[in-house]
Design a protein around this motif. Structure first.
Motif, PDB file in Angstrom:
ATOM      1  N   HIS A 178       0.847  -1.264  -0.024  1.00 52.83           N
ATOM      2  CA  HIS A 178      -0.046   0.156  -0.107  1.00 52.83           C
ATOM      3  C   HIS A 178       0.848   1.288  -0.207  1.00 52.83           C
ATOM      4  CE1 HIS A 178      -3.812   2.150   2.153  1.00 52.83           C
ATOM      5  NE2 HIS A 178      -3.470   2.634   0.950  1.00 52.83           N
ATOM      6  N   VAL A 206      -1.637  -3.568 -10.019  1.00 52.89           N
ATOM      7  CA  VAL A 206      -1.863  -2.376  -9.548  1.00 52.89           C
ATOM      8  C   VAL A 206      -3.106  -1.739  -9.453  1.00 52.89           C
ATOM      9  CG1 VAL A 206      -0.946   0.069  -9.358  1.00 52.89           C
ATOM     10  CG2 VAL A 206       0.808  -1.856 -10.044  1.00 52.89           C
ATOM     11  N   GLN A 207      -3.465  -1.475  -8.326  1.00 49.51           N
ATOM     12  CA  GLN A 207      -4.913  -0.749  -8.064  1.00 49.51           C
ATOM     13  C   GLN A 207      -5.004   0.663  -7.587  1.00 49.51           C
ATOM     14  OE1 GLN A 207      -8.142  -2.121  -9.286  1.00 49.51           O
ATOM     15  NE2 GLN A 207      -8.475   0.102  -8.898  1.00 49.51           N
ATOM     16  N   PRO A 208      -4.957   1.675  -8.474  1.00 52.86           N
ATOM     17  CA  PRO A 208      -5.218   2.912  -7.917  1.00 52.86           C
ATOM     18  C   PRO A 208      -6.390   2.960  -6.873  1.00 52.86           C
ATOM     19  CG  PRO A 208      -4.478   2.906 -10.278  1.00 52.86           C
ATOM     20  CD  PRO A 208      -5.046   1.460  -9.742  1.00 52.86           C
ATOM     21  N   VAL A 227       5.954  -5.325 -13.127  1.00 56.37           N
ATOM     22  CA  VAL A 227       5.842  -5.168 -11.604  1.00 56.37           C
ATOM     23  C   VAL A 227       6.244  -6.165 -10.913  1.00 56.37           C
ATOM     24  CG1 VAL A 227       4.589  -4.378  -9.682  1.00 56.37           C
ATOM     25  CG2 VAL A 227       4.137  -3.051 -12.014  1.00 56.37           C
ATOM     26  N   VAL A 241       2.001   7.542 -10.201  1.00 55.04           N
ATOM     27  CA  VAL A 241       1.526   6.068  -9.885  1.00 55.04           C
ATOM     28  C   VAL A 241       3.166   5.448  -9.741  1.00 55.04           C
ATOM     29  CG1 VAL A 241       1.031   4.055 -11.126  1.00 55.04           C
ATOM     30  CG2 VAL A 241      -0.331   6.086 -11.041  1.00 55.04           C
ATOM     31  N   LEU A 283      -0.243   2.238 -16.835  1.00 54.84           N
ATOM     32  CA  LEU A 283      -0.557   0.822 -16.162  1.00 54.84           C
ATOM     33  C   LEU A 283      -1.025  -0.241 -17.477  1.00 54.84           C
ATOM     34  CD1 LEU A 283      -2.478   1.707 -12.822  1.00 54.84           C
ATOM     35  CD2 LEU A 283      -0.324   0.792 -13.279  1.00 54.84           C
ATOM     36  N   LEU A 325      -2.325   4.011  -3.781  1.00 54.56           N
ATOM     37  CA  LEU A 325      -2.780   2.650  -4.661  1.00 54.56           C
ATOM     38  C   LEU A 325      -2.248   1.556  -3.804  1.00 54.56           C
ATOM     39  CD1 LEU A 325       0.355   1.862  -5.613  1.00 54.56           C
ATOM     40  CD2 LEU A 325      -0.025   3.242  -7.309  1.00 54.56           C
ATOM     41  N   LYS A 326      -2.663   0.338  -4.411  1.00 45.06           N
ATOM     42  CA  LYS A 326      -2.212  -1.081  -3.703  1.00 45.06           C
ATOM     43  C   LYS A 326      -1.580  -1.694  -4.908  1.00 45.06           C
ATOM     44  CE  LYS A 326      -5.527  -1.171   0.394  1.00 45.06           C
ATOM     45  NZ  LYS A 326      -6.565  -1.914   0.744  1.00 45.06           N
ATOM     46  N   VAL A 327      -0.485  -2.703  -4.561  1.00 43.25           N
ATOM     47  CA  VAL A 327       0.068  -3.503  -5.378  1.00 43.25           C
ATOM     48  C   VAL A 327      -0.125  -5.054  -4.692  1.00 43.25           C
ATOM     49  CG1 VAL A 327       2.278  -4.205  -6.381  1.00 43.25           C
ATOM     50  CG2 VAL A 327       1.726  -1.848  -6.046  1.00 43.25           C
ATOM     51  N   PRO A 384       1.353  -5.834 -15.103  1.00 44.90           N
ATOM     52  CA  PRO A 384       1.787  -6.703 -13.842  1.00 44.90           C
ATOM     53  C   PRO A 384       3.036  -7.483 -13.882  1.00 44.90           C
ATOM     54  CG  PRO A 384      -0.381  -6.492 -14.182  1.00 44.90           C
ATOM     55  CD  PRO A 384      -0.055  -5.604 -15.434  1.00 44.90           C
ATOM     56  N   ILE A 407       4.146   3.060  -6.418  1.00 43.10           N
ATOM     57  CA  ILE A 407       4.510   1.550  -6.479  1.00 43.10           C
ATOM     58  C   ILE A 407       5.796   1.557  -5.562  1.00 43.10           C
ATOM     59  CG2 ILE A 407       5.443  -0.121  -7.866  1.00 43.10           C
ATOM     60  CD1 ILE A 407       3.707   0.851  -9.939  1.00 43.10           C
TER      61      ILE A 407
END
Length: 799
Positions: free
Chosen positions: A465, A666-668, A785, A763, A702, A657-659, A782, A767
């Protein structure tokens, strides 16, 4: 939708000198009644009800349908092109090939390298070779497949590094290349150095550096390319096209068709999205006109999605090596960048792109020393061109990533480091002489920090996060026009007849950003009438005066100032009429609410229509013209014109965001987007532009990429080309910052393009905060990342 006040430039004095009405309600002026108030766009109901007419909606009696044969190989000589079978097919009315016109064209006078159709060779998969006009699309498509083509393969240049090499002239993609590299496929090379770069790096406490790679992306506009050409009974070509730059298309048609400009009319249809992707004169426009001339019947071209993507002009694939130098206190000392830009098959806006990738790095921070080596090369891939935030987006990701790396190394909060380096208002950059009149970036970043609770989150959230920041600036139109002449950069005409309708004529293209509404708001504000009384006509070159089009975020600043100037002429006429009717001095009258009110005697007032009819006595309609020409700016070195603008916007974004460390997904979660637009003429429209920029930036960050194999685009459709959907879009909090630019119309400057660039580094930096890896390839898919997370874990195990 918070509105924050930024650092203006002698705002009140300027407004008094220019006769600007303030929203402060200060003595002697009337508070704005339309400017600064949310207003739906004038064409919004047409679009949501289906009344808007797009090019593909249009039909003409006797209309023919065109299909275009495209090259199936990236680089080859055309040994044989046989159209006889196609010509003999029932229902086929005309077939044209490159032999019809050998005239080269392009949007820039220095890069006239496009042909309507390939002649001796093809230079990318998808280049037009021939075209058919037939009674139906099915017949036209069948005729296209009946055309026989034989190729002789030439060396293919599918990687930008290959285009740097010396080759035989017969293998070069274009005859005209960079003079310093005459045996290569280098289109443009730029080398600039200012200040003591080497000395700055020697004394620096932190020198972050990295190599970055950016995939090419498409504009992804909803409406595919579609045009109709008609050679009419008066021997004039009428071209209906969803163009951002009708004026440049008008010029190119005159050149290719060998006709005087007055024999051509360009009619802009409703534009279903542009983002820079409809800001070149296009081959299909030339082809439709050639077929219309040959058949003397209307000819329609409507592309499918693959053809639209093959037409290209999206963001350049880019490889960048960038380094920055900072002292121990976080002061920026120098920037050194080496950039390789893949331009694809044509020049398009590429000369500008080659400069912008370097010079637009001279903000939003004060930069004492600067070195840039940039090369834009031709390749046998889809042509690249101008896309929202042209020339600034990729380099901004590089610099903002390195700024974050320096902050971490020096132990300084990334936002605090940025605050220490911002350009001040009323300043000129040290080397390129960019004039900064107003800036609200400091206030914008501080507001975004407060609303995001930055100090409580950065470096303190659980693994996976994170929160990150990115800042940017952008031009409000290019100070120098593409064609160097004495014509204004924008012109607006106003006509008011006895019915009281206010008609504004402008060639500034409304491409969905709301420029027609902007012009109407400015005019209505100045002459004190209701917004629905003002009608903007901005579609045809026959009736609209010159405007250079919708690109480089120029329209609000330039067309807005032209509209303002024209409206002030009308205002003087109406004030004189009110004076004649009341006996009060003309300069004492204020305009608001469809009344002209004497400031010293508020009971003395004249209705709008009464004053209008008095002003029209013995002369008829009130007619006025206003224009805008950028003031002299810049230095005198080679390339000094690139990046010059009468004003600059500033942006500061924070992304949370969360990774997922197991998948790299990745979810902003939320974006706080602070943008300094000078003055929000229409806050509703500004908010929409900011939100659209965030959405588009997240796509590049993304998911979006143009993938190739052997020169063929593999994902030329909207199933495989991954644009974020509304379900992928996070909550966006738009923060409007008003710095009240001293030269913008009512203090306004751009908001359409500059707000895209900062979201991508925000972003990337988030990350890093989430999982501790820096991303040097964009998009941050993804798999990329996850590879970075795994590489970090391996390195830690080995250590």
């Amino acid at each position: 939708m918070p509105i924050v006040q930024g650092s203006g430039s002698t705002r009140n004095e300027h407004q008094k000198n220019k006769g600007v009405w303030s929203d402060s309600g200060s003595p002697g002026v009337v508070a704005n009644s339309i400017i600064g108030k949310p207003a739906p766009l004038k064409d919004s109901l047409k679009k949501v009800t289906g009344e808007a007419v797009y090019a593909d909606d249009m039909k003409f009696p006797g209309m023919l349908f065109c299909r275009i044969l495209r090259a199936t190989v990236p680089h080859a000589r055309v040994k044989r092109l046989d159209i006889t079978k196609a010509q003999a097919m029932p229902g086929v009315r005309a077939v044209v090939t490159g032999r019809e016109s050998g005239v080269r064209f392009g949007v820039l006078p220095v890069s006239q390298d496009e042909l309507s159709m390939a002649q001796e060779k093809v230079i990318y998969t998808g280049e037009p070779l021939a075209a058919v006009a037939a009674d139906s699309e099915d017949i036209a498509q069948a005729a296209i497949w009946a055309i026989e083509v034989e190729y002789e393969a030439l060396t293919e240049f599918l990687r930008p590094q290959d285009s740097l090499k010396d080759v035989e002239p017969a293998q070069q993609i274009h005859d005209k290349v960079e003079k310093k590299h005459p045996k290569t496929n280098i289109h443009k090379a730029v080398d600039q150095e200012f200040g003591d770069v080497e000395g700055a790096f020697k004394q620096a406490a932190s020198t972050p550096n990295a190599s970055f790679k950016f995939d090419g992306i498409s504009h992804g506009f909803t409406e595919p390319h579609a045009v109709i050409a008609h050679w009419d009974a008066e021997d004039r070509i009428q071209l209906y096209t969803p163009q951002q730059v009708p004026h440049y298309t008008h010029r190119a048609l005159a050149k290719v068709l060998d006709l005087p400009m007055h024999q051509i009319q360009v009619i802009r249809t409703t534009v279903g999205g542009g983002f820079g992707g409809k800001s070149d004169p296009f081959q299909h426009e030339m082809i439709a006109c050639m077929l219309a001339r040959n058949t003397r019947r209307p000819v329609k071209v409507t592309m499918d999605r693959e053809e639209t993507l093959l037409t290209g002009r999206g963001r350049h694939p880019t490889e960048s090596k960038v380094a920055m130098a900072f002292d121990k206190d976080g002061k920026l000392l120098a920037l050194d960048s080496d950039v390789l830009i893949d331009g694809g098959a044509y020049g398009s806006f590429g000369v500008v792109s080659a400069y912008y990738n370097g010079v637009l790095s001279n903000g939003p921070y004060l930069l004492p020393a600067f070195r840039y080596h940039g090369k834009r090369v031709y390749s046998n891939r889809i042509p690249s061109g101008a896309m929202r935030g042209h020339g600034s987006v990729n380099p901004r990701y590089c610099t903002e990533t390195l700024v974050d790396m320096a902050a971490v190394e020096l132990g300084i909060d990334p936002c605090e480091l940025r605050l220490r380096n911002f350009l001040p208002p009323n300043s000129i950059t040290p080397h390129h002489k960019f004039r900064v009149t107003s800036t609200g970036i400091r206030e914008g970043l501080m507001e975004a920090m407060k609303r995001s609770e930055w100090s409580k989150k950065w470096g303190k959230l659980p693994y996976g996060h994170g929160i990150g920041v990115g800042c940017a600036w952008y031009i409000s139109g290019s100070a120098l026009p593409i064609h160097w002449n004495k014509l204004p950069q924008s012109t607006v005409h106003i006509k008011i007849d006895m019915d009281g309708g206010v008609t504004c004529h402008s060639l500034a293209a409304d491409i969905g950003q709301g420029s027609d509404t902007m012009i109407a708001q400015i005019v209505a504000e100045v002459i004190g009438c209701k917004l629905d009384r003002v009608h903007v006509k901005s579609t045809t070159t026959d009736t609209a005066p010159i405007d250079l089009g919708s690109y480089s975020s120029r329209v609000t600043f330039m067309a807005g100032n032209a509209a303002r100037e024209a409206a002030e002429v009308v205002r003087k006429d109406l004030a004189a009429a009110a004076s004649k009717l009341t006996g009060q001095p003309a300069q004492y009258f204020d305009f608001a609410g469809e009344e002209i009110v004497c400031r010293s005697k508020p009971s003395v007032r004249v209705g709008f229509m009464e004053a209008l009819h008095e002003a029209q006595a013995d002369r008829g309609a009130l007619i006025a013209s206003g224009s805008y020409q950028s003031p002299p700016l810049g230095g005198d070195f080679k390339g000094s014109n690139a990046g010059l603008s009468p004003s600059y916007s500033f942006s500061a974004f924070i992304c949370e965001l969360k990774v997922d460390p197991d998948t790299g997904f990745v979810q902003p979660i939320k974006v706080w987007a602070a943008h300094d637009c000078g003055k929000a003429l229409n806050p509703l429209s500004v908010e929409g532009q900011i939100e659209g920029s965030v959405h588009m930036g997240l796509g590049q960050a993304l998911t979006e990429q143009m993938r190739y194999r052997n020169g063929q685009m593999l994902n030329a459709n909207f199933l495989d080309y991954k644009i974020p959907t509304p379900f992928d879009t996070p909550e966006i909090e738009a923060i409007i910052v008003e710095s009240h630019d001293p030269e913008g119309p009512f203090g306004a400057k751009e908001c359409g393009e500059g707000a895209l660039a900062p979201v991508i580094p925000a972003v990337g930096n988030a990350i890093f905060d989430a999982v501790g890896v820096r991303m040097f390839e964009v998009p941050m898919t993804p798999d990329r990342v996850l590879r970075a997370i795994e590489a970090k874990a391996r390195k830690e195990r080995e250590a």
